[in-house]
Motif scaffolding. Structure first.
Motif: not given
Length: 255
Positions: A148-171
């Motif tokens: 996951m460290w190399s998965l640069r797509a995860l830096t997009n805010p839309q990968m994260w849920s509203a709580d900013r602690l867990h991943f959103a469906p896209l993540g």
């Protein structure tokens, strides 16, 4: 095996056991295609620390005599003050050794690069050390690293849920693709492009930060101070192996 990440928190799906789907369900859905004998269990519980995960989930997992075990553990430990990534990796090393000795392929998740993530960003250095230790553990026991460290797509805010602690469906969807690729498993999942974020004035952004702090950060801090966990009273969503039906699959939601 794991915590909220593997349980699927942040990816709500009312038709899934426990009300959440997540990367693990998505991965299992792909593994089950054209396999009538496929069975999947998910023992993960939100909020669990590494020691709890190993104490509560390792023995039941091995008792299932699985072909594949995924484990993501240690993240909740690393965000606590004074946590030792070297000591955590030593504990995990013994567990991965037991899984490998039982004949299972082990899929071992490292942590994402949380540089720009509120709250989590402060422990980025500990996560990086832990990740390097996990590479050693994986090499020692011939485990597969889901990087996951190399998965640069995860830096997009839309990968994260509203709580900013867990991943959103896209993540979760993006992580499922990465994990399947790491396992060299052909699949039908396609990358999804997040919609462009609207331009925000700084006042609106600060207002969102205040709402987030009130609704998510403060309760999270209070649970830590009270030695409480979001997983208190929660049971595994799939404690016994069974067929998996995802949205759009035969027998699943939306079918």
């Amino acid at each position: 095996m794991g915590d909220s990440f593997t349980e699927g928190i942040g990816d709500p799906e009312p038709h899934s056991p426990g009300g959440h789907r997540g990367w693990a369900d998505r991965l299992a859905e792909e593994l089950s295609r054209d396999r009538d004998d496929f069975r999947y269990a998910n023992l993960a519980i939100r909020g669990r620390l590494l020691t709890q995960i190993l104490a509560e989930q390792l023995e039941p997992a091995l008792a299932l005599k699985p072909d594949l075990i995924s484990i993501s553990a240690g993240g909740n430990d690393l965000i606590r003050p004074g946590s030792d990534p070297d000591a955590l990796a030593e504990k995990l090393d013994a567990a991965v050794g037991a899984m490998s000795a039982a004949g299972a392929t082990v899929l071992l998740f490292n942590g994402p690069d949380i540089r720009d993530t509120p709250v989590l960003g402060m422990v980025r250095g500990r996560v990086a050390i832990y990740n390097e230790n996990l590479r050693t553990v994986a090499a020692r026991h011939d485990a597969v690293i889901a990087d996951m460290w190399s998965l640069r797509a995860l830096t997009n805010p839309q990968m994260w849920s509203a709580d900013r602690l867990h991943f959103a469906p896209l993540g979760h969807h993006t992580i499922a693709i990465m994990a399947l690729d790491a396992l060299n498993v052909p699949h039908q999942l396609l990358p999804q492009r997040p919609e462009p974020l609207p331009t925000q004035k700084w006042q609106a952004a600060r207002a969102e930060d205040l709402v987030w702090a009130r609704e998510y950060l403060v309760p999270w801090v209070l649970r830590r101070l009270r030695h409480q966990s979001s997983g208190d009273g929660i049971s595994p969503k799939r404690p016994t192996p069974g067929p998996v039906f995802g949205p759009g699959m035969p027998g699943g939601a939306g079918a």
